[in-house]
Structure formats: C-alpha cells, structure tokens
Design a protein around this motif. Structure first.
Motif, short mmCIF file in Angstrom:
data_model
loop_
_atom_site.label_atom_id
_atom_site.label_comp_id
_atom_site.label_asym_id
_atom_site.label_seq_id
_atom_site.Cartn_x
_atom_site.Cartn_y
_atom_site.Cartn_z
N GLY A 186 -76.01 32.38 12.11
CA GLY A 186 -76.20 33.82 12.22
C GLY A 186 -74.90 34.55 12.52
N THR A 187 -74.00 33.90 13.24
CA THR A 187 -72.71 34.50 13.54
C THR A 187 -71.89 34.66 12.27
OG1 THR A 187 -72.73 33.55 15.75
CG2 THR A 187 -70.60 34.26 14.91
N VAL A 188 -71.92 33.66 11.40
CA VAL A 188 -71.17 33.74 10.15
C VAL A 188 -71.68 34.91 9.31
CG1 VAL A 188 -70.68 32.57 7.97
CG2 VAL A 188 -70.60 31.30 10.09
N LEU A 189 -72.99 35.03 9.19
CA LEU A 189 -73.56 36.09 8.36
C LEU A 189 -73.51 37.46 9.04
CD1 LEU A 189 -76.66 34.16 7.00
CD2 LEU A 189 -74.51 34.58 5.84
N GLY A 190 -73.77 37.51 10.33
CA GLY A 190 -73.85 38.78 11.04
C GLY A 190 -72.51 39.38 11.40
N ARG A 191 -71.52 38.56 11.68
CA ARG A 191 -70.20 39.07 12.09
C ARG A 191 -69.16 38.73 11.03
NH1 ARG A 191 -68.81 36.60 17.36
NH2 ARG A 191 -67.11 38.07 17.29
N TRP A 192 -69.52 38.81 9.78
CA TRP A 192 -68.66 38.46 8.66
C TRP A 192 -67.30 39.15 8.72
CZ3 TRP A 192 -68.01 34.86 5.21
CH2 TRP A 192 -67.32 35.11 4.03
N LYS A 202 -76.14 33.83 1.47
CA LYS A 202 -77.00 32.85 2.14
C LYS A 202 -76.17 31.65 2.59
CE LYS A 202 -78.55 30.42 -1.99
NZ LYS A 202 -79.69 29.93 -2.74
N LEU A 203 -76.74 30.94 3.56
CA LEU A 203 -76.12 29.74 4.09
C LEU A 203 -77.19 28.66 4.17
CD1 LEU A 203 -73.75 28.24 5.41
CD2 LEU A 203 -74.37 29.29 7.56
N GLU A 204 -77.07 27.65 3.30
CA GLU A 204 -78.03 26.56 3.28
C GLU A 204 -77.30 25.22 3.25
OE1 GLU A 204 -80.55 26.98 -0.10
OE2 GLU A 204 -81.81 28.50 0.83
N ASP A 205 -77.67 24.35 4.14
CA ASP A 205 -77.12 22.99 4.19
C ASP A 205 -75.59 22.97 4.23
OD1 ASP A 205 -79.72 21.99 4.07
OD2 ASP A 205 -79.71 22.01 1.87
N GLY A 206 -74.99 23.90 4.93
CA GLY A 206 -73.54 23.95 5.07
C GLY A 206 -72.82 24.57 3.90
N VAL A 207 -73.54 25.10 2.91
CA VAL A 207 -72.93 25.74 1.74
C VAL A 207 -73.15 27.25 1.87
CG1 VAL A 207 -72.92 25.93 -0.76
CG2 VAL A 207 -73.35 23.72 0.31
N LEU A 208 -72.06 27.99 1.99
CA LEU A 208 -72.13 29.44 2.13
C LEU A 208 -71.92 30.08 0.76
CD1 LEU A 208 -72.24 31.98 3.96
CD2 LEU A 208 -69.76 31.78 4.16
N ALA A 267 -63.89 30.36 14.13
CA ALA A 267 -64.77 31.35 14.76
C ALA A 267 -66.06 30.76 15.28
CB ALA A 267 -65.07 32.48 13.78
N VAL A 268 -66.69 29.85 14.53
CA VAL A 268 -68.02 29.36 14.92
C VAL A 268 -68.09 27.86 15.14
CG1 VAL A 268 -69.22 31.26 13.82
CG2 VAL A 268 -68.81 29.20 12.53
N GLY A 269 -67.04 27.13 14.80
CA GLY A 269 -67.05 25.69 15.01
C GLY A 269 -67.06 24.92 13.70
N HIS A 270 -66.62 23.68 13.78
CA HIS A 270 -66.53 22.83 12.59
C HIS A 270 -67.91 22.32 12.21
CE1 HIS A 270 -62.18 22.81 12.59
NE2 HIS A 270 -62.23 22.65 13.91
N GLY A 271 -68.14 22.19 10.92
CA GLY A 271 -69.38 21.62 10.43
C GLY A 271 -70.47 22.63 10.14
N VAL A 272 -70.30 23.88 10.55
CA VAL A 272 -71.33 24.89 10.27
C VAL A 272 -71.29 25.24 8.79
CG1 VAL A 272 -72.13 27.22 10.77
CG2 VAL A 272 -71.25 25.79 12.61
N VAL A 273 -70.09 25.53 8.27
CA VAL A 273 -69.89 25.81 6.84
C VAL A 273 -68.99 24.71 6.30
CG1 VAL A 273 -69.01 27.43 5.15
CG2 VAL A 273 -70.18 28.28 7.16
N LYS A 274 -69.51 23.92 5.37
CA LYS A 274 -68.74 22.82 4.80
C LYS A 274 -68.06 23.20 3.50
CE LYS A 274 -71.96 19.70 6.95
NZ LYS A 274 -73.31 19.25 6.81
N SER A 275 -68.68 24.09 2.74
CA SER A 275 -68.08 24.52 1.47
C SER A 275 -68.55 25.93 1.13
CB SER A 275 -68.46 23.56 0.34
OG SER A 275 -69.85 23.60 0.11
#
Length: 188
Positions: free
Chosen positions: A97-103, A119-125, A152-160
C-alpha cells in the motif's frame, strides 16, 4: 458516652466545608497519615526501592522520565499503526500500500508526474506511462526505480516492473461483438 470517647482517640472538630485546593490538600494529608499508620512509606511521587509508587504501578521501569525516549512519551500515529501491523502480520500489505499510495515520495516527483502504478501482484508492479517515450525511459531506469522502491519500503516487496505505454480507447462494449471495423465504418 459519645462515639469519640468510645474509640479512645479524639477526633478533630469538623472543619468548615473545604473546596478546591484545600480539599485536595486535606485528602493528600489523610492518605499520607493512613499510609504511615499501616506501615507503608509514601513519598512525594517518587518511587522508593521498598515499594511505594513503584509497587502500586508495577509497570514502570524507573521513577522519572528522563531526557531519552520512554514508553510513557506520546507516540506518533504512524509508529503505532506500524507496530499494530507488525503484530497482526499485515506488514507485507502495508508495504504494498505504501508503494501505491505514496508513489510520488517513493520514486520522486519527476517520475510520478509521467507514470502511475496500476497494480502490484506477486512482487510485479505494473506501471502505466503517459507516453511511449516515457515508457521507454522508465524501462531504461528500471534498476534505479527498483532501488528507490526497495529503499523506501524494503527489499522483496517489488521484485520487477512491468511498464506499459498509453492505451487507446476501446470501442468494445459488452460480451458480444461483431468482427470487423464495427461502429467506425460509418465515419467519414
């Protein structure tokens, strides 16, 4: 014989009706006298090693709050919400939610002005750019954008990242349609 003589201790004459600060002082004095009579020591709000305030409250580690942070200090709403999310196992969803809300704050104002996360699904933004030129530019900057998101949010939240250019308006409405040009064939 009246009640005072039966108990053996003379009672002070009743005072006129006390109000405000005088009433509070009287109550404090009565509490101190009662504590002395029962053998407990009562200080001026300080905790004593033999009990006193510390024994009554039991949860404080020290008597006075010093210059450093303490659990009794006011907490920010963000830190309290973060601790609740951590306790309940919502940390992953909060990071997403931080990635999407505070873009704009995560990737910067320049990129946020020309690209929007969808959208953000399974680490793919999935990111939609406003033009094909910006989509190409974002693909070239993909490593830097992923590094900013990780910081900003930590490793592994967005992989690609999956970067899309702008899309055209769809003329298709509903489940059924006819092959061919459709409503555009009458233009002209």
């Amino acid at each position: 014989m009246n009640d005072e003589e039966q108990e053996g201790t003379p009672q002070p004459p009743p005072d006129p009706e006390l109000k405000g600060v005088d009433l509070a002082r009287r109550a404090l004095e009565d509490a101190r006298n009662a504590a002395k009579a029962s053998g407990k020591s009562v200080g001026q709000g300080r905790s004593s090693p033999t009990g006193g305030v510390r024994a009554l409250r039991g949860r404080r580690k020290r008597g006075w709050s010093g210059a450093g942070p303490d659990d009794r200090d006011p907490q920010t709403l963000g830190s309290l919400a973060g601790s609740i999310a951590k306790k309940r196992g919502w940390s992953d969803k909060v990071s997403e939610g931080t990635v999407l809300g505070r873009w704009p704050t995560v990737v910067g104002e320049d990129i946020a002005a020309h690209a929007v996360p969808t959208k953000l699904e399974d680490g793919v933004l999935s990111v939609t750019a406003e033009s094909t030129a910006w989509a190409t530019q974002l693909r070239l900057m993909q490593a830097q954008i992923l590094a900013r998101i990780a910081a900003a949010v930590g490793h592994g939240v967005v992989k690609s990242l999956k970067i899309h250019g702008p899309t055209t308006k769809s003329w298709r409405k509903g489940d059924r349609h006819v092959k061919g040009r459709g409503p555009r064939d009458t233009y002209g």
